[in-house]
Structures are given as structure tokens and as C-alpha cells.
Design an enzyme around this catalytic site. Sequence first.
Site, PDB file in Angstrom:
ATOM      1  N   LEU A 108      -0.380  -0.180 -11.643  1.00  0.00           N
ATOM      2  CA  LEU A 108       1.081  -0.042 -11.637  1.00  0.00           C
ATOM      3  C   LEU A 108       1.765  -1.400 -11.568  1.00  0.00           C
ATOM      4  O   LEU A 108       2.804  -1.617 -12.192  1.00  0.00           O
ATOM      5  CB  LEU A 108       1.518   0.796 -10.430  1.00  0.00           C
ATOM      6  CG  LEU A 108       0.885   2.183 -10.274  1.00  0.00           C
ATOM      7  CD1 LEU A 108       1.309   2.806  -8.958  1.00  0.00           C
ATOM      8  CD2 LEU A 108       1.259   3.078 -11.426  1.00  0.00           C
ATOM      9  N   THR A 142       7.355   1.115  -7.504  1.00  0.00           N
ATOM     10  CA  THR A 142       6.293   0.114  -7.629  1.00  0.00           C
ATOM     11  C   THR A 142       6.902  -1.266  -7.372  1.00  0.00           C
ATOM     12  O   THR A 142       6.319  -2.077  -6.649  1.00  0.00           O
ATOM     13  CB  THR A 142       5.645   0.199  -9.015  1.00  0.00           C
ATOM     14  OG1 THR A 142       5.067   1.501  -9.161  1.00  0.00           O
ATOM     15  CG2 THR A 142       4.571  -0.864  -9.186  1.00  0.00           C
ATOM     16  N   HIS A 145       7.490  -1.744  -3.643  1.00  0.00           N
ATOM     17  CA  HIS A 145       6.200  -2.029  -2.989  1.00  0.00           C
ATOM     18  C   HIS A 145       5.764  -3.475  -3.273  1.00  0.00           C
ATOM     19  O   HIS A 145       5.372  -4.203  -2.353  1.00  0.00           O
ATOM     20  CB  HIS A 145       5.173  -1.013  -3.517  1.00  0.00           C
ATOM     21  CG  HIS A 145       3.777  -1.186  -3.042  1.00  0.00           C
ATOM     22  ND1 HIS A 145       3.182  -0.313  -2.155  1.00  0.00           N
ATOM     23  CD2 HIS A 145       2.816  -2.105  -3.347  1.00  0.00           C
ATOM     24  CE1 HIS A 145       1.924  -0.694  -1.930  1.00  0.00           C
ATOM     25  NE2 HIS A 145       1.680  -1.769  -2.638  1.00  0.00           N
ATOM     26  N   GLU A 146       5.863  -3.899  -4.520  1.00  0.00           N
ATOM     27  CA  GLU A 146       5.404  -5.252  -4.864  1.00  0.00           C
ATOM     28  C   GLU A 146       6.316  -6.320  -4.267  1.00  0.00           C
ATOM     29  O   GLU A 146       5.843  -7.373  -3.841  1.00  0.00           O
ATOM     30  CB  GLU A 146       5.307  -5.427  -6.382  1.00  0.00           C
ATOM     31  CG  GLU A 146       4.355  -4.472  -7.094  1.00  0.00           C
ATOM     32  CD  GLU A 146       2.968  -4.393  -6.511  1.00  0.00           C
ATOM     33  OE1 GLU A 146       2.530  -5.367  -5.858  1.00  0.00           O
ATOM     34  OE2 GLU A 146       2.312  -3.354  -6.684  1.00  0.00           O
ATOM     35  N   HIS A 149       5.126  -6.937  -0.883  1.00  0.00           N
ATOM     36  CA  HIS A 149       4.022  -7.918  -0.827  1.00  0.00           C
ATOM     37  C   HIS A 149       4.542  -9.344  -1.013  1.00  0.00           C
ATOM     38  O   HIS A 149       4.145 -10.262  -0.293  1.00  0.00           O
ATOM     39  CB  HIS A 149       2.993  -7.638  -1.929  1.00  0.00           C
ATOM     40  CG  HIS A 149       2.120  -6.449  -1.715  1.00  0.00           C
ATOM     41  ND1 HIS A 149       1.524  -6.152  -0.508  1.00  0.00           N
ATOM     42  CD2 HIS A 149       1.696  -5.475  -2.577  1.00  0.00           C
ATOM     43  CE1 HIS A 149       0.787  -5.056  -0.644  1.00  0.00           C
ATOM     44  NE2 HIS A 149       0.875  -4.618  -1.882  1.00  0.00           N
ATOM     45  N   HIS A 155      -0.386  -3.760   3.134  1.00  0.00           N
ATOM     46  CA  HIS A 155      -0.435  -2.295   3.048  1.00  0.00           C
ATOM     47  C   HIS A 155      -0.398  -1.701   4.448  1.00  0.00           C
ATOM     48  O   HIS A 155      -0.867  -2.299   5.414  1.00  0.00           O
ATOM     49  CB  HIS A 155      -1.702  -1.837   2.312  1.00  0.00           C
ATOM     50  CG  HIS A 155      -1.670  -2.140   0.847  1.00  0.00           C
ATOM     51  ND1 HIS A 155      -2.752  -2.639   0.169  1.00  0.00           N
ATOM     52  CD2 HIS A 155      -0.665  -2.014  -0.058  1.00  0.00           C
ATOM     53  CE1 HIS A 155      -2.415  -2.809  -1.104  1.00  0.00           C
ATOM     54  NE2 HIS A 155      -1.160  -2.434  -1.264  1.00  0.00           N
ATOM     55  N   TRP A 157      -2.030   0.536   5.866  1.00  0.00           N
ATOM     56  CA  TRP A 157      -3.332   0.759   6.523  1.00  0.00           C
ATOM     57  C   TRP A 157      -4.087  -0.561   6.712  1.00  0.00           C
ATOM     58  O   TRP A 157      -5.239  -0.561   7.146  1.00  0.00           O
ATOM     59  CB  TRP A 157      -4.173   1.784   5.751  1.00  0.00           C
ATOM     60  CG  TRP A 157      -4.652   1.337   4.396  1.00  0.00           C
ATOM     61  CD1 TRP A 157      -5.906   0.873   4.088  1.00  0.00           C
ATOM     62  CD2 TRP A 157      -3.905   1.293   3.176  1.00  0.00           C
ATOM     63  NE1 TRP A 157      -5.964   0.540   2.744  1.00  0.00           N
ATOM     64  CE2 TRP A 157      -4.756   0.784   2.172  1.00  0.00           C
ATOM     65  CE3 TRP A 157      -2.590   1.626   2.828  1.00  0.00           C
ATOM     66  CZ2 TRP A 157      -4.333   0.599   0.848  1.00  0.00           C
ATOM     67  CZ3 TRP A 157      -2.159   1.443   1.510  1.00  0.00           C
ATOM     68  CH2 TRP A 157      -3.032   0.939   0.547  1.00  0.00           C
ATOM     69  N   ASP A 166      -1.747  -4.334  10.163  1.00  0.00           N
ATOM     70  CA  ASP A 166      -0.938  -4.858   9.060  1.00  0.00           C
ATOM     71  C   ASP A 166       0.019  -5.931   9.572  1.00  0.00           C
ATOM     72  O   ASP A 166       0.929  -6.349   8.859  1.00  0.00           O
ATOM     73  CB  ASP A 166      -0.169  -3.733   8.347  1.00  0.00           C
ATOM     74  CG  ASP A 166       0.868  -3.077   9.250  1.00  0.00           C
ATOM     75  OD1 ASP A 166       0.872  -3.359  10.475  1.00  0.00           O
ATOM     76  OD2 ASP A 166       1.673  -2.275   8.746  1.00  0.00           O
ATOM     77  N   ASP A 204       6.238   7.916  -5.782  1.00  0.00           N
ATOM     78  CA  ASP A 204       7.543   7.284  -5.603  1.00  0.00           C
ATOM     79  C   ASP A 204       8.517   8.167  -4.810  1.00  0.00           C
ATOM     80  O   ASP A 204       9.255   7.678  -3.954  1.00  0.00           O
ATOM     81  CB  ASP A 204       8.166   6.949  -6.965  1.00  0.00           C
ATOM     82  CG  ASP A 204       7.629   5.646  -7.539  1.00  0.00           C
ATOM     83  OD1 ASP A 204       6.583   5.160  -7.061  1.00  0.00           O
ATOM     84  OD2 ASP A 204       8.256   5.128  -8.483  1.00  0.00           O
TER      85      ASP A 204
END
Length: 233
Positions: A108, A142, A145-146, A149, A155, A157, A166, A204
Site C-alpha cells: 500500500l 494509507t 499511517h505513512e 511513520h 506500529h 504492536w 511502540d 481504512d
Amino acid sequence: GLGIINIPVYIHIVYPNANTISDAQVNSQMATLNSDFRDINTDQLPSGTTFANDATDAGFSFSVAGVFRHNDSRSSWGTNDAIKAAYPPITPSTHMNIWVCEIGGGILGYAQFPGGSPATDGIVLGGDFFGNTGGNYGLGRTATHEVGHYLNLRHIWGDGRCRQDDFVADTPVSGASNGGCPTYPNVDCKTPDMTMNYMDYTYDACMYMFTDGQRNRMRALFANGGARSSMLN
Ligand code: ARG
Ligand code: ZN
Ligand code: CA
């Protein structure tokens, strides 16, 4: 305080026909980033969950500083940053660079954490998952989320088992990624997983929050000496 931190964005669209990704699609992606990072997205936290009051305004906005379209017959760019070598980031010390292309392999998107090489700094997104495209990954999350980062979030977990942190105190430990749209509560490690966090792997429509701890971790990058403080100039 820093107030709302605006991040100017350069978008590099690389496709055999770069007009495949329309301005409307670009705008739908920017709208999602701007609502998700201000917690004004319309998704509802399920009442009665442990996390009902934990969604927070991360205090970031995003503005398009330029869109660059490149007609390029290559597809399946992969995740080895070849696209960044072909179309280098523009002033990554002050701008977030996003490449939109066909990554291939069902990927993704992927991002570089802060502190890495300027030559590869930024985010790569598959065009099928960029903005409002329909399907399980069709709400532009996506990118949310990116960008998480890119702003130092791991993440949910921790990419490990229950004891792997995390580095965010108010996200509960979790044993593994969650996919699909889990029914609350999904318990991996004695307490419910925060499957609705943007940094899990759920669909999403089923991810819709950052926590205070995640906000603080992202915004710490912009304090004096922080890895992305040069963006504030
Ligand atoms: N797998 C990718 C990553 O780890 C992105 C996951 C995005 N999830 C989504 N629901 N859009 O960076
Ligand atoms: Zn990720
Ligand atoms: Ca945590």
C-alpha cells in the site's frame, strides 16, 4: 507552544500517464490527512470501548506546495527507493515529499522514519490507495499511517510480541497486527488492542485515531533540535 504545525507537501506522481492521478484525487487525499491529523474525521469511536475518549487532535495540517507529474512507463517500483533516485525529493528539510506510483506486490505504501538520509526522505504511496479510491483501503488512510511513520510513530504492536513497546505510553501493548475490521474487544495481551489506531493494519474505515502519546511523540520532532525542526523555518 508550537500551535498547529503546517507541513508543506511536494507530490510526485509517476505513472505511464501521470494524469491517471487527478487533481481531485490529490485533493481528496489532502482532505483526509487534514481531517485525520486534526481529529475532525467523521468516524465515530464506538461508545463503551476503553478507547472512546482517547482520540486526539494531533495538531498538524498539510498544504500542497507543488504537484509534479512524470510520465514514466515503469511500473512495480518496489520498496527499494528506486523512485526516489529517479525523481529526487525537493528540499526535504523543509517539505514532506510524497511519491505516488505503482509499487506492486500488494504494497500500500512505505515511509522513512525521521533521521534518515535526506535523499530518500518521504513517503511512497500506491496510486490505488491514494485519496478516495474505493475498497477496503480507499479512504486515504494509507497516507495517514505513512505520515505517522514519517513523524516517528511505530506500529501499534511494536512489530513484536506483547512485551515489545511502540515507545508510546497510552497505546496498549498488542501481540501482533490486526487486519480487517475487528469486533471490539480484540484481546492479544490481556487488554484490548487499539485496533482502531491509524498505526495498526486494519481497513481504512476501521482506523480513526491517534492518542495523546502519539501526538506528543510526533510533535517532539519539531521542538528545538528535533529531527524535523528545520521544517518550521
Ligand atoms: N503496510 C503499510 C505499512 O506498514 C501500510 C498499511 C496501511 N493500512 C491501511 N489501512 N491503509 O506502512
Ligand atoms: Zn506501517
Ligand atoms: Ca504503547
